[in-house]
Design a protein around this motif. Structure first.
Motif, PDB file in Angstrom:
ATOM      1  N   THR A  80      -9.146   3.492   3.043  1.00 19.04           N
ATOM      2  CA  THR A  80      -8.349   3.435   3.759  1.00 19.04           C
ATOM      3  C   THR A  80      -7.782   2.148   4.040  1.00 19.04           C
ATOM      4  O   THR A  80      -6.545   1.991   4.223  1.00 19.04           O
ATOM      5  CB  THR A  80      -8.725   3.864   4.707  1.00 19.04           C
ATOM      6  OG1 THR A  80      -9.523   3.007   6.136  1.00 19.04           O
ATOM      7  CG2 THR A  80      -8.361   5.375   5.028  1.00 19.04           C
ATOM      8  N   PHE A  81      -8.655   0.838   4.084  1.00 18.43           N
ATOM      9  CA  PHE A  81      -7.849  -0.312   4.245  1.00 18.43           C
ATOM     10  C   PHE A  81      -6.809  -0.843   3.215  1.00 18.43           C
ATOM     11  O   PHE A  81      -5.718  -0.795   3.255  1.00 18.43           O
ATOM     12  CB  PHE A  81      -9.261  -1.040   4.907  1.00 18.43           C
ATOM     13  CG  PHE A  81      -8.845  -2.610   4.659  1.00 18.43           C
ATOM     14  CD1 PHE A  81      -8.101  -2.926   6.130  1.00 18.43           C
ATOM     15  CD2 PHE A  81      -8.711  -4.174   3.289  1.00 18.43           C
ATOM     16  CE1 PHE A  81      -7.741  -4.510   6.336  1.00 18.43           C
ATOM     17  CE2 PHE A  81      -8.764  -4.357   3.320  1.00 18.43           C
ATOM     18  CZ  PHE A  81      -8.458  -5.454   4.961  1.00 18.43           C
ATOM     19  N   PRO A  82      -7.124  -0.809   1.566  1.00 13.25           N
ATOM     20  CA  PRO A  82      -6.681  -0.450   0.732  1.00 13.25           C
ATOM     21  C   PRO A  82      -5.310  -0.141   0.646  1.00 13.25           C
ATOM     22  O   PRO A  82      -4.250  -0.711   0.073  1.00 13.25           O
ATOM     23  CB  PRO A  82      -7.184  -0.974  -0.463  1.00 13.25           C
ATOM     24  CG  PRO A  82      -8.723  -0.943   0.324  1.00 13.25           C
ATOM     25  CD  PRO A  82      -8.680  -0.269   1.173  1.00 13.25           C
ATOM     26  N   VAL A  83      -5.525   1.905   1.057  1.00 16.77           N
ATOM     27  CA  VAL A  83      -3.942   2.338   0.857  1.00 16.77           C
ATOM     28  C   VAL A  83      -3.195   1.109   1.683  1.00 16.77           C
ATOM     29  O   VAL A  83      -1.942   1.208   1.577  1.00 16.77           O
ATOM     30  CB  VAL A  83      -4.423   3.642   1.544  1.00 16.77           C
ATOM     31  CG1 VAL A  83      -2.990   4.220   1.886  1.00 16.77           C
ATOM     32  CG2 VAL A  83      -4.982   3.983   0.221  1.00 16.77           C
ATOM     33  N   LEU A  84      -3.311   1.106   4.016  1.00 17.91           N
ATOM     34  CA  LEU A  84      -2.683   0.223   4.382  1.00 17.91           C
ATOM     35  C   LEU A  84      -1.924  -0.937   3.810  1.00 17.91           C
ATOM     36  O   LEU A  84      -0.908  -1.550   3.923  1.00 17.91           O
ATOM     37  CB  LEU A  84      -3.616   0.738   5.746  1.00 17.91           C
ATOM     38  CG  LEU A  84      -3.829   1.734   6.073  1.00 17.91           C
ATOM     39  CD1 LEU A  84      -4.778   1.480   7.071  1.00 17.91           C
ATOM     40  CD2 LEU A  84      -2.493   2.949   6.231  1.00 17.91           C
ATOM     41  N   ILE A  85      -2.910  -1.344   3.212  1.00 20.27           N
ATOM     42  CA  ILE A  85      -2.018  -2.770   2.762  1.00 20.27           C
ATOM     43  C   ILE A  85      -1.086  -2.566   1.173  1.00 20.27           C
ATOM     44  O   ILE A  85      -0.272  -3.019   1.193  1.00 20.27           O
ATOM     45  CB  ILE A  85      -3.561  -3.742   1.774  1.00 20.27           C
ATOM     46  CG1 ILE A  85      -4.619  -4.100   2.589  1.00 20.27           C
ATOM     47  CG2 ILE A  85      -3.054  -4.869   1.235  1.00 20.27           C
ATOM     48  CD1 ILE A  85      -3.760  -4.848   3.573  1.00 20.27           C
ATOM     49  N   ASP A 121       0.433  -5.929   7.184  1.00 15.53           N
ATOM     50  CA  ASP A 121      -0.510  -7.166   7.397  1.00 15.53           C
ATOM     51  C   ASP A 121      -2.480  -6.872   6.928  1.00 15.53           C
ATOM     52  O   ASP A 121      -2.506  -5.833   8.005  1.00 15.53           O
ATOM     53  CB  ASP A 121      -0.362  -8.329   8.326  1.00 15.53           C
ATOM     54  CG  ASP A 121      -1.177  -8.716   8.931  1.00 15.53           C
ATOM     55  OD1 ASP A 121      -0.714  -9.981   8.565  1.00 15.53           O
ATOM     56  OD2 ASP A 121      -1.629  -8.806   9.746  1.00 15.53           O
ATOM     57  N   PRO A 122      -2.948  -7.958   6.305  1.00 19.11           N
ATOM     58  CA  PRO A 122      -3.981  -7.101   6.704  1.00 19.11           C
ATOM     59  C   PRO A 122      -5.091  -7.173   7.628  1.00 19.11           C
ATOM     60  O   PRO A 122      -5.896  -6.023   7.952  1.00 19.11           O
ATOM     61  CB  PRO A 122      -4.911  -8.883   6.188  1.00 19.11           C
ATOM     62  CG  PRO A 122      -3.305  -9.126   4.757  1.00 19.11           C
ATOM     63  CD  PRO A 122      -2.692  -8.681   5.826  1.00 19.11           C
ATOM     64  N   ALA A 155      -4.086  -3.864   8.986  1.00 22.17           N
ATOM     65  CA  ALA A 155      -4.672  -2.650   8.639  1.00 22.17           C
ATOM     66  C   ALA A 155      -5.827  -2.275   8.820  1.00 22.17           C
ATOM     67  O   ALA A 155      -6.131  -1.483   8.780  1.00 22.17           O
ATOM     68  CB  ALA A 155      -4.113  -3.149   6.763  1.00 22.17           C
ATOM     69  N   ASN A 156      -6.391  -3.609   9.300  1.00 25.78           N
ATOM     70  CA  ASN A 156      -7.774  -3.409   9.625  1.00 25.78           C
ATOM     71  C   ASN A 156      -7.523  -3.107  10.782  1.00 25.78           C
ATOM     72  O   ASN A 156      -8.771  -1.527  10.939  1.00 25.78           O
ATOM     73  CB  ASN A 156      -8.850  -4.632   9.412  1.00 25.78           C
ATOM     74  CG  ASN A 156      -9.284  -4.438  10.108  1.00 25.78           C
ATOM     75  OD1 ASN A 156     -10.928  -3.184   9.153  1.00 25.78           O
ATOM     76  ND2 ASN A 156     -10.809  -5.531  10.666  1.00 25.78           N
ATOM     77  N   ALA A 157      -6.832  -3.153  11.271  1.00 32.03           N
ATOM     78  CA  ALA A 157      -7.495  -2.155  12.901  1.00 32.03           C
ATOM     79  C   ALA A 157      -6.817  -1.281  12.823  1.00 32.03           C
ATOM     80  O   ALA A 157      -7.303  -0.158  13.442  1.00 32.03           O
ATOM     81  CB  ALA A 157      -6.216  -3.009  14.163  1.00 32.03           C
ATOM     82  N   THR A 158      -5.772  -0.569  12.231  1.00 36.93           N
ATOM     83  CA  THR A 158      -5.287   0.740  12.335  1.00 36.93           C
ATOM     84  C   THR A 158      -6.554   1.964  11.392  1.00 36.93           C
ATOM     85  O   THR A 158      -6.250   2.693  11.886  1.00 36.93           O
ATOM     86  CB  THR A 158      -3.739   0.996  10.993  1.00 36.93           C
ATOM     87  OG1 THR A 158      -2.975   0.175  11.647  1.00 36.93           O
ATOM     88  CG2 THR A 158      -2.995   2.468  10.647  1.00 36.93           C
TER      89      THR A 158
END
Length: 248
Positions: free
Chosen positions: A22-27, A32-33, A36-39
């Protein structure tokens, strides 16, 4: 985004590491990194409930470990979330792949280590020294989980194996519960700091919950040996993906 959340829910129920989907997809979608991590953390948190429900029968007679390590997880998760909010992460990010590789190798070697050290089984009444060691390790694991969390499930599974919990499905159930405790305080902290994109998080949360339940049911049906192999594969893949990201 929905497909990534579902797959992450499945992976988190079995081993952990769904954040790396999920993290790379949101990036890629332009976040913002840190946002993205929090979301991603907020989105995958409900999926742990799906996994916990899937393992509910395996969690009988686990109230003591859930209570003590759960409380430790809340405290450690709060410290980790605070560190993410207030400190830069480049140095820590470089350590992440090596921590995940260490956890994977520890998981692979836990049987040999148990035989060599003759560690006490959790099926017996654990001594106070056992509880102290378990709580100290879980505090640091929870702190890492609150900070970033990718691979934290594998780290917890390795620790539980070393502590004498050899039923992989029961260990997975406990791991999901502790993940809920860790991420609950992180979700609250990120929300209060305004780091969460809520439309994305809520949409992904539905998919992650379904994925978590599906992953847990699949893990219980296919047997412990297959799940152990899957955990090792996931751990090695996560390690190489994280190393690739650092080198980029």
């Amino acid at each position: 985004m929905v497909a990534a959340a579902f797959a992450a829910g499945v992976i988190n129920a079995i081993a952990g590491g769904g954040t790396l989907i999920t993290f790379p997809v949101l990036i890629w979608l332009g976040l913002d990194p840190k946002v993205a991590n929090a979301t991603s953390t907020v989105a995958l948190w409900p999926g742990l409930f799906g996994g916990l429900f899937g393992y509910r029968r395996e969690l009988e007679h686990s109230s003591a470990i859930l209570l003590r390590l759960g409380t430790t997880s809340v405290i450690g998760g709060a410290v980790g979330a605070w560190l993410l909010i207030w400190t830069p992460s480049p140095t820590f990010a470089r350590l992440v792949p090596f921590l995940i590789l260490f956890a994977t190798l520890l998981f692979m070697a836990q049987g040999a280590i148990n035989r060599r050290l003759r560690l006490q089984s959790i099926d017996a009444e654990p001594k106070m020294s056992w509880w102290l060691g378990a709580m100290v390790f879980q505090f640091f694991s929870a702190m890492y989980g609150g900070y970033f969390g990718a691979g934290n499930g594998i780290l917890m599974l390795a620790a539980m194996g070393l502590l004498g919990l050899h039923d992989i499905n029961r260990a997975n159930g406990i791991k999901n519960f502790l993940g809920i405790c860790i991420n609950s305080i992180a979700v609250l902290s990120f929300s209060l700091k305004g780091l969460v994109v809520w439309p994305d998080a809520l949409l992904m949360a539905v998919a992650a919950t379904l994925g978590g339940y599906f992953g847990a049911k699949m893990a219980v049906r296919v047997g412990g040996a297959t799940i152990r192999r899957a955990i090792v594969v996931i751990g090695l893949v996560i390690t190489f993906v994280m190393l690739w990201r650092v080198w980029q």
